[in-house]
Scaffold this motif. Structure first.
Motif, PDB file in Angstrom:
ATOM      1  N   TRP A 227      -8.738   2.686  -2.797  1.00  0.00           N
ATOM      2  CA  TRP A 227      -7.640   1.723  -2.892  1.00  0.00           C
ATOM      3  C   TRP A 227      -8.079   0.353  -2.378  1.00  0.00           C
ATOM      4  O   TRP A 227      -7.843  -0.666  -3.033  1.00  0.00           O
ATOM      5  CB  TRP A 227      -6.437   2.249  -2.108  1.00  0.00           C
ATOM      6  CG  TRP A 227      -5.258   1.335  -2.064  1.00  0.00           C
ATOM      7  CD1 TRP A 227      -4.445   0.993  -3.099  1.00  0.00           C
ATOM      8  CD2 TRP A 227      -4.775   0.638  -0.914  1.00  0.00           C
ATOM      9  NE1 TRP A 227      -3.466   0.129  -2.664  1.00  0.00           N
ATOM     10  CE2 TRP A 227      -3.648  -0.103  -1.326  1.00  0.00           C
ATOM     11  CE3 TRP A 227      -5.167   0.587   0.408  1.00  0.00           C
ATOM     12  CZ2 TRP A 227      -2.921  -0.891  -0.453  1.00  0.00           C
ATOM     13  CZ3 TRP A 227      -4.428  -0.191   1.280  1.00  0.00           C
ATOM     14  CH2 TRP A 227      -3.323  -0.924   0.843  1.00  0.00           C
TER      15      TRP A 227
ATOM     16  N   SER B 265     -10.354  -1.331  -4.747  1.00  0.00           N
ATOM     17  CA  SER B 265      -9.676  -1.829  -5.947  1.00  0.00           C
ATOM     18  C   SER B 265      -9.104  -3.236  -5.730  1.00  0.00           C
ATOM     19  O   SER B 265      -8.828  -3.947  -6.696  1.00  0.00           O
ATOM     20  CB  SER B 265      -8.572  -0.860  -6.397  1.00  0.00           C
ATOM     21  OG  SER B 265      -7.440  -0.952  -5.561  1.00  0.00           O
ATOM     22  N   PHE B 266      -8.934  -3.621  -4.478  1.00  0.00           N
ATOM     23  CA  PHE B 266      -8.491  -4.971  -4.132  1.00  0.00           C
ATOM     24  C   PHE B 266      -9.648  -5.869  -3.719  1.00  0.00           C
ATOM     25  O   PHE B 266      -9.458  -7.045  -3.454  1.00  0.00           O
ATOM     26  CB  PHE B 266      -7.514  -4.936  -2.938  1.00  0.00           C
ATOM     27  CG  PHE B 266      -6.137  -4.498  -3.271  1.00  0.00           C
ATOM     28  CD1 PHE B 266      -5.324  -5.267  -4.070  1.00  0.00           C
ATOM     29  CD2 PHE B 266      -5.643  -3.317  -2.763  1.00  0.00           C
ATOM     30  CE1 PHE B 266      -4.028  -4.871  -4.363  1.00  0.00           C
ATOM     31  CE2 PHE B 266      -4.353  -2.910  -3.054  1.00  0.00           C
ATOM     32  CZ  PHE B 266      -3.544  -3.690  -3.862  1.00  0.00           C
TER      33      PHE B 266
ATOM     34  N   HIS C 152      -0.626  -9.759 -13.119  1.00  0.00           N
ATOM     35  CA  HIS C 152      -1.422 -10.041 -11.913  1.00  0.00           C
ATOM     36  C   HIS C 152      -2.907  -9.785 -12.120  1.00  0.00           C
ATOM     37  O   HIS C 152      -3.682  -9.976 -11.184  1.00  0.00           O
ATOM     38  CB  HIS C 152      -0.925  -9.193 -10.740  1.00  0.00           C
ATOM     39  CG  HIS C 152       0.446  -9.542 -10.291  1.00  0.00           C
ATOM     40  ND1 HIS C 152       1.163  -8.744  -9.433  1.00  0.00           N
ATOM     41  CD2 HIS C 152       1.262 -10.585 -10.560  1.00  0.00           C
ATOM     42  CE1 HIS C 152       2.344  -9.286  -9.205  1.00  0.00           C
ATOM     43  NE2 HIS C 152       2.423 -10.402  -9.879  1.00  0.00           N
TER      44      HIS C 152
ATOM     45  N   ASN D  96      -6.618   0.382  -9.443  1.00  0.00           N
ATOM     46  CA  ASN D  96      -5.469   0.176  -8.566  1.00  0.00           C
ATOM     47  C   ASN D  96      -4.180   0.594  -9.251  1.00  0.00           C
ATOM     48  O   ASN D  96      -3.318   1.230  -8.637  1.00  0.00           O
ATOM     49  CB  ASN D  96      -5.396  -1.293  -8.132  1.00  0.00           C
ATOM     50  CG  ASN D  96      -4.278  -1.528  -7.161  1.00  0.00           C
ATOM     51  OD1 ASN D  96      -3.159  -1.832  -7.569  1.00  0.00           O
ATOM     52  ND2 ASN D  96      -4.572  -1.384  -5.886  1.00  0.00           N
TER      53      ASN D  96
ATOM     54  N   THR E 140      -4.411  -6.964 -12.286  1.00  0.00           N
ATOM     55  CA  THR E 140      -4.788  -5.920 -11.335  1.00  0.00           C
ATOM     56  C   THR E 140      -5.798  -4.984 -11.986  1.00  0.00           C
ATOM     57  O   THR E 140      -5.697  -4.672 -13.169  1.00  0.00           O
ATOM     58  CB  THR E 140      -3.533  -5.122 -10.914  1.00  0.00           C
ATOM     59  OG1 THR E 140      -2.565  -6.040 -10.418  1.00  0.00           O
ATOM     60  CG2 THR E 140      -3.857  -4.104  -9.843  1.00  0.00           C
ATOM     61  N   LYS E 141      -6.750  -4.532 -11.210  1.00  0.00           N
ATOM     62  CA  LYS E 141      -7.758  -3.603 -11.722  1.00  0.00           C
ATOM     63  C   LYS E 141      -7.115  -2.277 -12.120  1.00  0.00           C
ATOM     64  O   LYS E 141      -6.181  -1.810 -11.464  1.00  0.00           O
ATOM     65  CB  LYS E 141      -8.841  -3.359 -10.677  1.00  0.00           C
ATOM     66  CG  LYS E 141      -9.687  -4.574 -10.394  1.00  0.00           C
ATOM     67  CD  LYS E 141     -10.746  -4.255  -9.364  1.00  0.00           C
ATOM     68  CE  LYS E 141     -11.571  -5.497  -9.055  1.00  0.00           C
ATOM     69  NZ  LYS E 141     -12.568  -5.224  -8.019  1.00  0.00           N
TER      70      LYS E 141
ATOM     71  N   MET F   4     -11.219  -5.329  -0.857  1.00  0.00           N
ATOM     72  CA  MET F   4     -10.988  -5.483   0.578  1.00  0.00           C
ATOM     73  C   MET F   4     -11.686  -4.374   1.361  1.00  0.00           C
ATOM     74  O   MET F   4     -12.121  -3.379   0.793  1.00  0.00           O
ATOM     75  CB  MET F   4      -9.485  -5.455   0.870  1.00  0.00           C
ATOM     76  CG  MET F   4      -8.704  -6.570   0.232  1.00  0.00           C
ATOM     77  SD  MET F   4      -6.925  -6.422   0.500  1.00  0.00           S
ATOM     78  CE  MET F   4      -6.793  -6.824   2.215  1.00  0.00           C
TER      79      MET F   4
END
Length: 146
Positions: free
Chosen positions: A32, A35-36, A117, A123, A119-120, A38
């Motif tokens: 998770w 996926s960001f 957004h 995610n 987003t991947k 981070m």
């Protein structure tokens, strides 16, 4: 109006927090975060009380309306005008209703937001899996605990 079982709603409301602690922790936490883009270090310094308190409040709203719509969907009116509750009152039956609510209402929102957004996909799939599981478990609890 249905008779609300506030204890069932409260128990169902904590489901996303419990599942989330496992799902976004030891099970898929690293995936998770990746996926960001981070790390665990990036997550430090957040207002945890606000985050978890807000999430719990949102979960309560979800549980309340899931209970409401499941209760209304289980009502039939007989020819004489008598209202009866038509529910199998099983975990499996409630999980089906919870999942269908997720599939028809929540999943499209997750996907639409992800598209805007950028987003991947990883995610998006993690969030879809998490909320599908939460809605199913919450629906199961709410249907059994009438």
């Amino acid at each position: 109006m249905p008779e609300f079982n506030i204890l069932a709603i409260l128990v169902a409301a904590i489901v996303p927090n419990i599942i989330g602690a496992l799902y976004y922790g030891p099970l898929f936490g690293k995936t998770w975060l990746e996926s960001f883009g981070m790390t665990a270090e990036d997550m430090k310094g957040r207002n945890e009380a606000l985050i978890y308190g807000g999430a719990l409040l949102c979960s309560f709203v979800i549980a309340f309306f899931l209970f409401f719509f499941m209760s209304m969907g289980h009502r039939d009116v007989l020819e004489g005008g008598e209202v009866v509750i038509n529910s199998f009152a099983t975990f499996k039956h409630g999980a089906f209703h919870g999942f269908m609510m997720f599939f028809g209402l929540v999943m499209p929102v997750i996907i639409a937001l992800a598209l805007f957004h950028k987003t991947k996909l990883k995610n998006v799939l993690l969030n879809i899996g998490f909320w599908a599981l939460c809605f199913a478990v919450m629906g199961g609890i709410l249907d059994v605990w009438r």
